[in-house]
Design a protein around this motif. Structure first.
Motif, PDB file in Angstrom:
ATOM      1  N   VAL A  57       6.550   6.822   1.832  1.00  0.00           N
ATOM      2  CA  VAL A  57       6.491   7.477   3.144  1.00  0.00           C
ATOM      3  C   VAL A  57       4.835   6.893   3.946  1.00  0.00           C
ATOM      4  CG1 VAL A  57       5.892   8.998   4.782  1.00  0.00           C
ATOM      5  CG2 VAL A  57       7.229   9.465   2.045  1.00  0.00           C
ATOM      6  N   LEU A  58       5.309   6.394   4.941  1.00  0.00           N
ATOM      7  CA  LEU A  58       4.596   5.831   6.066  1.00  0.00           C
ATOM      8  C   LEU A  58       3.311   6.540   6.579  1.00  0.00           C
ATOM      9  CD1 LEU A  58       3.730   2.723   7.599  1.00  0.00           C
ATOM     10  CD2 LEU A  58       5.131   3.939  10.106  1.00  0.00           C
ATOM     11  N   ALA A  70      -2.885  16.607  -8.421  1.00  0.00           N
ATOM     12  CA  ALA A  70      -3.252  18.331  -8.504  1.00  0.00           C
ATOM     13  C   ALA A  70      -4.304  18.827  -7.198  1.00  0.00           C
ATOM     14  CB  ALA A  70      -4.787  18.737  -9.716  1.00  0.00           C
ATOM     15  N   THR A  71      -4.749  17.911  -6.724  1.00  0.00           N
ATOM     16  CA  THR A  71      -5.268  17.910  -5.590  1.00  0.00           C
ATOM     17  C   THR A  71      -4.932  16.793  -4.201  1.00  0.00           C
ATOM     18  OG1 THR A  71      -7.307  18.996  -6.688  1.00  0.00           O
ATOM     19  CG2 THR A  71      -7.829  18.694  -4.546  1.00  0.00           C
ATOM     20  N   LEU A  72      -5.341  16.107  -4.765  1.00  0.00           N
ATOM     21  CA  LEU A  72      -4.507  14.747  -3.900  1.00  0.00           C
ATOM     22  C   LEU A  72      -3.334  14.229  -4.821  1.00  0.00           C
ATOM     23  CD1 LEU A  72      -8.377  14.120  -2.475  1.00  0.00           C
ATOM     24  CD2 LEU A  72      -6.204  15.305  -1.102  1.00  0.00           C
ATOM     25  N   PHE A  73      -2.859  13.376  -3.539  1.00  0.00           N
ATOM     26  CA  PHE A  73      -1.734  13.132  -4.104  1.00  0.00           C
ATOM     27  C   PHE A  73      -1.882  11.385  -4.010  1.00  0.00           C
ATOM     28  CE2 PHE A  73       0.020  13.607  -0.461  1.00  0.00           C
ATOM     29  CZ  PHE A  73      -0.068  12.427   0.456  1.00  0.00           C
ATOM     30  N   HIS A  74      -3.036  10.540  -3.136  1.00  0.00           N
ATOM     31  CA  HIS A  74      -2.643   9.726  -2.769  1.00  0.00           C
ATOM     32  C   HIS A  74      -3.897   8.504  -3.577  1.00  0.00           C
ATOM     33  CE1 HIS A  74      -3.966  12.314   0.005  1.00  0.00           C
ATOM     34  NE2 HIS A  74      -3.454  11.683   1.625  1.00  0.00           N
ATOM     35  N   GLY A  75      -2.463   7.290  -3.940  1.00  0.00           N
ATOM     36  CA  GLY A  75      -3.138   6.365  -4.673  1.00  0.00           C
ATOM     37  C   GLY A  75      -4.548   5.613  -4.656  1.00  0.00           C
ATOM     38  N   PHE A  77       0.263  -1.334  -0.012  1.00  0.00           N
ATOM     39  CA  PHE A  77       0.331  -0.057   0.050  1.00  0.00           C
ATOM     40  C   PHE A  77       0.782   0.996  -0.215  1.00  0.00           C
ATOM     41  CE2 PHE A  77       0.999  -0.848   4.625  1.00  0.00           C
ATOM     42  CZ  PHE A  77       0.748   0.840   5.328  1.00  0.00           C
ATOM     43  N   LEU A  78       2.115   1.722   0.604  1.00  0.00           N
ATOM     44  CA  LEU A  78       3.027   2.287   0.647  1.00  0.00           C
ATOM     45  C   LEU A  78       3.127   3.046  -0.562  1.00  0.00           C
ATOM     46  CD1 LEU A  78       5.416   1.121   3.033  1.00  0.00           C
ATOM     47  CD2 LEU A  78       4.081   3.057   2.761  1.00  0.00           C
ATOM     48  N   HIS A  79       3.436   2.538  -1.583  1.00  0.00           N
ATOM     49  CA  HIS A  79       3.403   2.825  -3.177  1.00  0.00           C
ATOM     50  C   HIS A  79       2.063   3.596  -3.862  1.00  0.00           C
ATOM     51  CE1 HIS A  79       6.577   0.574  -4.357  1.00  0.00           C
ATOM     52  NE2 HIS A  79       5.925  -0.735  -3.805  1.00  0.00           N
ATOM     53  N   ASP A  80       1.398   3.589  -2.528  1.00  0.00           N
ATOM     54  CA  ASP A  80       0.177   4.690  -2.705  1.00  0.00           C
ATOM     55  C   ASP A  80      -0.027   6.222  -2.022  1.00  0.00           C
ATOM     56  OD1 ASP A  80      -1.007   3.268  -5.094  1.00  0.00           O
ATOM     57  OD2 ASP A  80      -2.352   2.448  -3.430  1.00  0.00           O
ATOM     58  N   THR A  91       3.519   8.161  -1.747  1.00  0.00           N
ATOM     59  CA  THR A  91       4.368   8.644  -2.169  1.00  0.00           C
ATOM     60  C   THR A  91       4.054  10.261  -1.856  1.00  0.00           C
ATOM     61  OG1 THR A  91       4.861   6.553  -3.709  1.00  0.00           O
ATOM     62  CG2 THR A  91       6.199   9.196  -3.608  1.00  0.00           C
ATOM     63  N   ILE A  92       5.789  10.428  -1.172  1.00  0.00           N
ATOM     64  CA  ILE A  92       5.788  12.124  -1.374  1.00  0.00           C
ATOM     65  C   ILE A  92       6.929  12.664  -1.430  1.00  0.00           C
ATOM     66  CG2 ILE A  92       6.023  14.115   0.755  1.00  0.00           C
ATOM     67  CD1 ILE A  92       3.542  12.743   2.318  1.00  0.00           C
ATOM     68  N   ALA A  93       6.964  13.497  -2.196  1.00  0.00           N
ATOM     69  CA  ALA A  93       8.596  13.782  -3.288  1.00  0.00           C
ATOM     70  C   ALA A  93       9.355  12.843  -3.641  1.00  0.00           C
ATOM     71  CB  ALA A  93       9.516  14.681  -1.353  1.00  0.00           C
TER      72      ALA A  93
END
Length: 575
Positions: A322-323, A441-446, A311-314, A316-318
């Motif tokens: 990230v946990l 553009a609004t949310l980075f989450h996978g 799930f961590l692949h979804d 990802t920050i910078a």
């Protein structure tokens, strides 16, 4: 998908433990559905004729006759001797009753007195039965023993008694058949193997081996209909009035015999299972145990890898996974709930993100969860301080997360949310996956953390979102499984504030700390829930909000009060 054989009059089932009790009732119901041939196995002796004195069915009258007969033969009628003879007579009667009920349906039934753990006797007697009934095409393994004791009081004999009936019994049965001719393999497992239960460590082990055996056999023989049924508690003689009361207190539903037997028939018809294991019955909610007065400290070590947590692949920050802070929090919560069976998190406070955990070259080889007891009251609550830390190669300690947790035996009921507003103002018309597209553009989450399905309304003081989290697999959840607390829906709930800061200020935000979080009811998945985010304060560098997670009627699942978020660069998040 490979099609498995259906039941037919020529089907021949060997049923261990099938002449008495629950397994017998299930076999009778199966015969009513499809009359076929049954070989019932049990350790009890089948009496061709009963003693002349055994003419009574009433328990006390029959026992009196047994005592009189023993006295007439010059033997001492001890309670143990009387009970032994009584059990022999009544067991034989029950077996004959089962055989008659099966044959009444037009099916054929034969009883063999044998212990399934006695390999030579089982092989010999089954070979004889096969000569006049035909090759065995199905196995229903219902045999089992109990020896409930806390693990420190169990003996090797206790373990062997429970383990061998289930595990060696299955092995022996499979050795007596041609697996290529086997069309049905039904294993009577237990929710104890799935959830665990105090005093039943051996029973849990044995049943979990049955579960895994079902998966393995299905892989080797895909054309065979294989299912391990993890049964809950049945409304049978083993469940006394006292035990029923305990189950009611633990909110464990009991399976009525007729309903359970029909469920078996349904499972026999459902030959295209996607899985070889099903759970039928209520989860086993652990009982609260008495807590000692000594305040203790625990340290739990965990190695975390990207491979073990897909799930961590979804998240990802910078450019690096990230946990999520919510996952760190659930590590604390799940560990505490395992340490204190029967207690669940009611609230945590002062949750701080001190240094996030990033899955790149800086990831520590192991992380340590420290749990320090602050106070505890037996059968009421436990208060602990929890900290997640790690050490770098030079031995320097890095503190990542900390919080104070309160676990309760009984979770209070929250009042409905009074400020509920589900009216749609159509200010933000983006829906579903569109919030998460175009590079965030609004949310980075996978996908593991999606989705906000729509924004119902938004103002400078509040935003209300409709959410629906599609459950991800156990493998995807990895080391952070959904239990009482769902880290994925909590993370999803906070997306409302992301949308609010982006809409009004063209900014993004990341969680910093939470003053208080309360959980009243498990947040649902695979169906809508609602988030009312009330913005309390906004500065150039931070924003503070309350999150109320609730259903359409305003019933509160959980609430996050005083959630502090840090304003972050949108460009940096997407880089």
């Amino acid at each position: 998908m490979t099609q498995t054989a259906q039941l037919s009059p020529s089907s021949v089932f060997v049923v261990s433990g099938g002449a008495k009790g629950i397994t017998a009732e299930c076999t009778i119901r199966l015969a009513q559905q499809q009359p076929c041939k049954f070989i019932l196995l049990g350790r009890s002796e089948l009496l061709e004729t009963e003693p002349d004195y055994a003419q009574n069915s009433d328990e006390s009258a029959l026992k009196k006759c047994i005592m009189e007969n023993l006295l007439s033969q010059g033997e001492k009628p001890t309670p143990m001797n009387v009970q032994k003879i009584y059990n022999k007579i009544t067991s034989s009667r029950e077996i004959k009753k089962t055989l008659a009920a099966i044959e009444k349906t037009g099916a054929k039934a034969e009883y063999i007195s044998v212990d399934v753990t006695d390999t030579p006797a089982l092989q010999e007697k089954l070979a004889t039965a096969v000569q006049h009934l035909g090759p065995i095409t199905g196995i229903i393994h219902g045999a089992g023993n109990l020896a409930d004791k806390l693990i420190e009081k169990k003996t090797e004999q206790d373990f062997e008694k429970v383990y061998t009936a289930k595990v060696q019994g299955l092995e022996n049965l499979l050795n007596c058949v041609n697996p290529n001719q086997l069309q049905h393999l039904v294993l009577f497992s237990s929710v104890t193997g799935f959830y665990g239960n105090p005093g039943q460590s051996d029973y849990a082990i044995a049943n979990e081996i049955l579960n895994k055996s079902a998966h393995i056999f299905k892989q080797s023989y895909p054309s065979c209909h294989v299912v391990a049924i993890n049964w809950g508690a049945w409304d049978s003689g083993m469940v006394t009035a006292e035990l029923k009361k305990v189950f009611q207190e633990r909110k464990i539903e009991i399976i009525p015999v007729a309903v359970g037997a029909q469920m078996l028939v349904k499972e026999m018809d459902n030959t295209n299972h996607a899985t070889a294991q099903v759970v039928i019955g209520s989860p086993l909610v652990p009982q609260a145990t008495e807590l000692d007065s000594e305040l203790r400290t625990y340290r739990v070590r965990r190695q975390m890898t990207l491979e073990a947590n897909p799930f961590l692949h979804d998240h990802t920050i910078a450019g690096s996974p990230v946990l999520p802070a919510t996952c760190a929090m659930t590590w604390m919560i799940n560990t505490c709930e395992q340490l204190y069976p029967g207690y669940k998190l009611f609230h945590h406070q002062n949750f701080k993100i001190l240094k996030g955990i990033t899955f790149n070259e800086s990831l520590a080889k192991e992380h340590i969860l420290e749990i320090e007891e602050i106070s505890k009251v037996s059968f009421e609550n436990v208060e602990v301080k929890a900290t997640i830390l790690s050490k770098n190669p030079e031995g320097k300690i890095h503190y990542h997360f900390s919080a104070q947790l309160n676990l309760q035996q009984k979770i209070p009921i929250a009042r409905p949310y009074e400020s509920i507003n589900l009216e749609e103002d159509n200010i933000i018309t983006t829906t579903g996956k569109a919030f998460y597209q175009n590079g965030g553009a609004t949310l980075f989450h996978g996908p593991a953390f999606q989705e906000v399905t729509k924004v119902l309304n938004i103002s400078p003081e509040k935003i209300t979102t409709e959410c629906l989290w599609q459950e991800i697999s156990d493998k995807q959840q990895g080391q952070f499984p959904v239990q009482w607390i769902n880290p994925y829906t909590i993370d999803l709930s906070m997306h409302a504030l992301w949308i609010w800061t982006q809409h009004f200020h063209q900014e993004a935000c990341l969680p910093g700390r939470v003053e208080k979080y309360e959980q009243f009811v498990a947040t649902p998945h695979n169906k809508p829930f609602y988030v009312s985010c009330e913005v309390k304060a906004k500065t150039a560098t931070s924003v503070i909000a309350d999150f109320i997670i609730h259903d359409r009627q305003g019933q509160i699942y959980s609430r996050m009060l005083g959630a502090h978020a840090i304003i972050w660069s949108m460009k940096l998040l997407r880089s």
